[in-house]
Write a protein that holds these residues in place. Structure first.
Motif, PDB file in Angstrom:
ATOM      1  N   VAL A 269       0.781  -1.194  -0.071  1.00 33.01           N
ATOM      2  CA  VAL A 269      -0.095   0.065  -0.090  1.00 33.01           C
ATOM      3  C   VAL A 269       0.967   0.993   0.055  1.00 33.01           C
ATOM      4  O   VAL A 269       1.857   1.340   0.946  1.00 33.01           O
ATOM      5  CB  VAL A 269      -0.845   0.027   1.205  1.00 33.01           C
ATOM      6  CG1 VAL A 269      -1.855   1.327   1.212  1.00 33.01           C
ATOM      7  CG2 VAL A 269      -1.871  -1.207   1.101  1.00 33.01           C
ATOM      8  N   HIS A 270       0.664   2.388  -1.070  1.00 27.59           N
ATOM      9  CA  HIS A 270       1.490   3.413  -1.006  1.00 27.59           C
ATOM     10  C   HIS A 270       0.434   4.417  -0.451  1.00 27.59           C
ATOM     11  O   HIS A 270      -0.439   4.504  -0.395  1.00 27.59           O
ATOM     12  CB  HIS A 270       1.319   3.772  -2.575  1.00 27.59           C
ATOM     13  CG  HIS A 270       2.230   4.923  -2.593  1.00 27.59           C
ATOM     14  ND1 HIS A 270       3.558   5.118  -2.443  1.00 27.59           N
ATOM     15  CD2 HIS A 270       1.979   6.391  -2.841  1.00 27.59           C
ATOM     16  CE1 HIS A 270       3.953   6.384  -2.793  1.00 27.59           C
ATOM     17  NE2 HIS A 270       2.934   7.332  -2.958  1.00 27.59           N
ATOM     18  N   SER A 271       1.512   5.344   0.362  1.00 22.04           N
ATOM     19  CA  SER A 271       0.729   6.296   1.192  1.00 22.04           C
ATOM     20  C   SER A 271       1.257   7.772   0.556  1.00 22.04           C
ATOM     21  O   SER A 271       2.522   7.981   0.527  1.00 22.04           O
ATOM     22  CB  SER A 271       1.339   6.488   2.646  1.00 22.04           C
ATOM     23  OG  SER A 271       0.893   7.647   3.095  1.00 22.04           O
ATOM     24  N   GLU A 272       0.414   8.650   0.261  1.00 26.36           N
ATOM     25  CA  GLU A 272       0.856   9.873  -0.532  1.00 26.36           C
ATOM     26  C   GLU A 272       1.042  10.642   0.767  1.00 26.36           C
ATOM     27  O   GLU A 272       2.029  11.581   0.846  1.00 26.36           O
ATOM     28  CB  GLU A 272      -0.220  10.589  -1.109  1.00 26.36           C
ATOM     29  CG  GLU A 272      -0.474  10.085  -2.485  1.00 26.36           C
ATOM     30  CD  GLU A 272       0.462  10.151  -3.385  1.00 26.36           C
ATOM     31  OE1 GLU A 272       1.310  11.053  -3.402  1.00 26.36           O
ATOM     32  OE2 GLU A 272       0.729   9.528  -4.548  1.00 26.36           O
ATOM     33  N   ILE A 273       0.324  10.421   1.983  1.00 26.48           N
ATOM     34  CA  ILE A 273       0.659  11.455   3.130  1.00 26.48           C
ATOM     35  C   ILE A 273       1.911  11.213   3.533  1.00 26.48           C
ATOM     36  O   ILE A 273       2.716  12.335   3.965  1.00 26.48           O
ATOM     37  CB  ILE A 273      -0.583  10.991   4.211  1.00 26.48           C
ATOM     38  CG1 ILE A 273      -1.714  11.363   3.651  1.00 26.48           C
ATOM     39  CG2 ILE A 273      -0.222  11.722   5.539  1.00 26.48           C
ATOM     40  CD1 ILE A 273      -3.122  10.888   4.725  1.00 26.48           C
ATOM     41  N   LEU A 274       2.388   9.877   3.964  1.00 23.48           N
ATOM     42  CA  LEU A 274       3.562   9.753   4.412  1.00 23.48           C
ATOM     43  C   LEU A 274       4.821   9.452   3.454  1.00 23.48           C
ATOM     44  O   LEU A 274       6.093   9.210   3.931  1.00 23.48           O
ATOM     45  CB  LEU A 274       3.782   7.963   5.228  1.00 23.48           C
ATOM     46  CG  LEU A 274       2.455   8.289   6.433  1.00 23.48           C
ATOM     47  CD1 LEU A 274       2.641   6.891   7.085  1.00 23.48           C
ATOM     48  CD2 LEU A 274       2.959   9.143   7.336  1.00 23.48           C
TER      49      LEU A 274
ATOM     50  N   ASN B 287       5.761   7.250   1.229  1.00 15.59           N
ATOM     51  CA  ASN B 287       6.363   5.611   1.306  1.00 15.59           C
ATOM     52  C   ASN B 287       5.300   4.577   1.096  1.00 15.59           C
ATOM     53  O   ASN B 287       4.072   4.838   0.920  1.00 15.59           O
ATOM     54  CB  ASN B 287       6.943   5.329   2.753  1.00 15.59           C
ATOM     55  CG  ASN B 287       6.043   5.368   4.059  1.00 15.59           C
ATOM     56  OD1 ASN B 287       4.812   5.186   3.781  1.00 15.59           O
ATOM     57  ND2 ASN B 287       6.399   5.935   5.177  1.00 15.59           N
ATOM     58  N   GLU B 288       5.927   3.338   0.923  1.00 17.93           N
ATOM     59  CA  GLU B 288       4.985   2.244   0.607  1.00 17.93           C
ATOM     60  C   GLU B 288       5.346   1.045   1.751  1.00 17.93           C
ATOM     61  O   GLU B 288       6.537   0.827   2.042  1.00 17.93           O
ATOM     62  CB  GLU B 288       5.126   1.838  -0.985  1.00 17.93           C
ATOM     63  CG  GLU B 288       4.356   0.720  -1.302  1.00 17.93           C
ATOM     64  CD  GLU B 288       4.687   0.167  -2.776  1.00 17.93           C
ATOM     65  OE1 GLU B 288       4.077   0.868  -3.671  1.00 17.93           O
ATOM     66  OE2 GLU B 288       5.325  -0.686  -3.080  1.00 17.93           O
TER      67      GLU B 288
ATOM     68  N   LEU C  47       8.360  -0.662   8.098  1.00 17.34           N
ATOM     69  CA  LEU C  47       9.435  -0.716   7.325  1.00 17.34           C
ATOM     70  C   LEU C  47      10.629  -0.685   7.709  1.00 17.34           C
ATOM     71  O   LEU C  47      11.391  -1.639   7.570  1.00 17.34           O
ATOM     72  CB  LEU C  47       9.214   0.799   6.513  1.00 17.34           C
ATOM     73  CG  LEU C  47       7.924   0.990   5.770  1.00 17.34           C
ATOM     74  CD1 LEU C  47       8.076   2.611   5.250  1.00 17.34           C
ATOM     75  CD2 LEU C  47       7.809   0.084   4.582  1.00 17.34           C
ATOM     76  N   ASP C  48      11.235   0.282   8.701  1.00 18.01           N
ATOM     77  CA  ASP C  48      12.533   0.020   9.060  1.00 18.01           C
ATOM     78  C   ASP C  48      12.475   0.819  10.464  1.00 18.01           C
ATOM     79  O   ASP C  48      11.439   1.517  10.787  1.00 18.01           O
ATOM     80  CB  ASP C  48      13.567   0.453   8.150  1.00 18.01           C
ATOM     81  CG  ASP C  48      13.413   1.932   7.699  1.00 18.01           C
ATOM     82  OD1 ASP C  48      13.030   2.865   8.605  1.00 18.01           O
ATOM     83  OD2 ASP C  48      13.397   2.070   6.464  1.00 18.01           O
TER      84      ASP C  48
END
Length: 420
Positions: free
Chosen positions: A184-189, A191-192, A251-252
């Motif tokens: 899922v990609h996030s425009e707000i954050l 990242n994916e 993510l990390d």
């Protein structure tokens, strides 16, 4: 709290006496016993039924300068004070601790330790290793999507009266749900991330909408906390209703440390991007009273922040060892426990809480995790929230959380059944 006083194992004392009298065969007999039963030694304490004497062991191959016990009863501070000692001139090194009979915790050993402060990223799996004499291990599996993650194992210490964990093991007669992995990609954050979706056995998109469980640190709650298995077993027993679980990745470490500690853009991502994405694909409720948000450590902190900032989406918070010591800006003079302060200053919301913390979750000041969890609990209750709170005898540890997740789910989601 674990007693840090030095104790002498009766079994080691008996072995020392035998070696001192010239019975060299006693040592080989001892090692055969350890090979058969495994380490560490666990011995009852006379006139003290609530505690055991636990003795960690190391067999020297000829190059041992020291051996240090980390975590478990030793904690993580001051490795110099948790060194094993050598038994006479033998190949046996040992260290004993008095612990409560219901302790469950992981631990590691360090052979020829530099006796310096730990560097977690560098030391896990290198300086800190699993106990080679203990067959019970807890695995941190390799992340298949990361080139830098190779996984590692640590050792398990479970005393005889440690609480059972009956829901973590698959049962052959229990129907299994399905887990699907998405990105899922996030425009707000910007990242994916991976998002794992669990659907229960017999999932039917034409039925009543399913209750929702959102858990942070998705891969950890798939691999180290076997959430799908736990849900299968609880649903089968009728402890909770069939529900859909959404488990997003963090993510990390850097991203996790930015997004989970009370980060409003992350809440916006959940409300404006992730939940709409899930609702387009899965048949979930839009009733906050039947929706749970949860996690451990920073994930526990994040779940309570989501409860505060998005109660119209989530009416239940499941916090496992939440990091409520967190402060928003250490440099600006704002006091610690920033989220607790936000709850003090906010009106009561329609949110229920399940909170837990381990009695061994202590830092160098010997207070933070337990005290800050108790503080938030007290504030919430004073504000009129429904709070279910418990403390287990263990550490900041997936080994413990995998067993107690079922307690949180039955406490919160068990009440969903009456609302169907």
């Amino acid at each position: 709290m674990t007693d840090k006083k030095e104790y002498t194992s009766p079994r080691i004392a008996s072995l020392k006496e035998a070696l001192s009298s010239g019975d060299n065969a006693a040592l080989e007999s001892f090692w055969q016993e350890i090979a058969e039963h495994g380490a560490p030694l666990m011995e009852r304490i006379e006139d003290d039924p609530e505690h055991y004497l636990v003795t960690f062991l190391w067999r020297d191959e000829g190059d041992t300068q020291n051996v240090v016990v980390f975590s478990g009863p030793a904690g993580f501070t001051d490795p110099a004070k948790n060194q094993m000692q050598r038994l006479l001139e033998s190949d046996l090194w040992y260290r004993s601790y008095r612990v409560r009979s219901n302790l469950r915790q992981t631990y590691m050993l360090s052979h020829n330790d530099p006796l310096t402060d730990l560097d977690w990223k560098a030391d896990l799996g290198t300086r800190l290793v699993a106990d080679p004499l203990n067959p019970q291990i807890f695995a941190f599996p390799k992340d298949e999507d990361s080139q830098n993650d190779h996984g590692f194992t640590i050792s398990v210490l479970e005393l005889p009266e440690a609480p059972p964990q009956p829901y973590i093991t698959p049962r052959p007669d229990v129907p299994k749900g399905r887990v699907e992995k998405h990105r899922v990609h996030s425009e707000i954050l910007n990242n994916e991330r991976r998002v794992y979706i669990y659907t229960p056995p017999g999932y039917d998109s034409e039925s009543e909408p399913y209750a929702l469980l959102l858990l942070f640190d998705g891969p950890a709650y798939i691999e180290m906390v076997p959430t799908p298995t736990i849900l299968d077993n609880l649903i089968s027993e009728g402890k909770i209703p069939p529900m859909i679980a959404v488990l997003p990745d963090s993510l990390d470490g850097e991203t996790r440390s930015r997004e989970l500690p009370c980060h409003q853009p992350f809440v916006d991502f959940l409300k404006q991007e992730l939940l709409p994405w899930v609702r387009e694909r899965y048949h979930i409720t839009d009733d906050p009273a039947r929706s749970i948000v949860g996690g451990s450590s920073y994930g526990g902190l994040a779940s309570s922040f989501v409860g505060l900032r998005a109660s119209e989406y989530f009416g239940n918070v499941l916090s496992q060892s939440g990091s409520y010591w967190w402060e928003s800006d250490p440099e600006d003079g704002i006091p610690q426990e920033s989220l607790t302060q936000q709850f003090i200053e906010s009106p009561r919301l329609p949110v229920r809480f399940y909170m837990e913390v381990g009695l061994q979750e202590r830092n160098a000041s010997d207070t933070s995790m337990i005290i800050t969890n108790r503080h938030l609990r007290d504030i919430l209750r004073l504000k009129g929230y429904e709070v279910h709170y418990t403390e287990f005898n263990g550490g900041h540890d997936y080994l413990c959380w995998r067993g107690t997740l079922s307690d949180g789910l039955t406490t919160l989601a068990g009440q969903f059944i009456s609302k169907l």
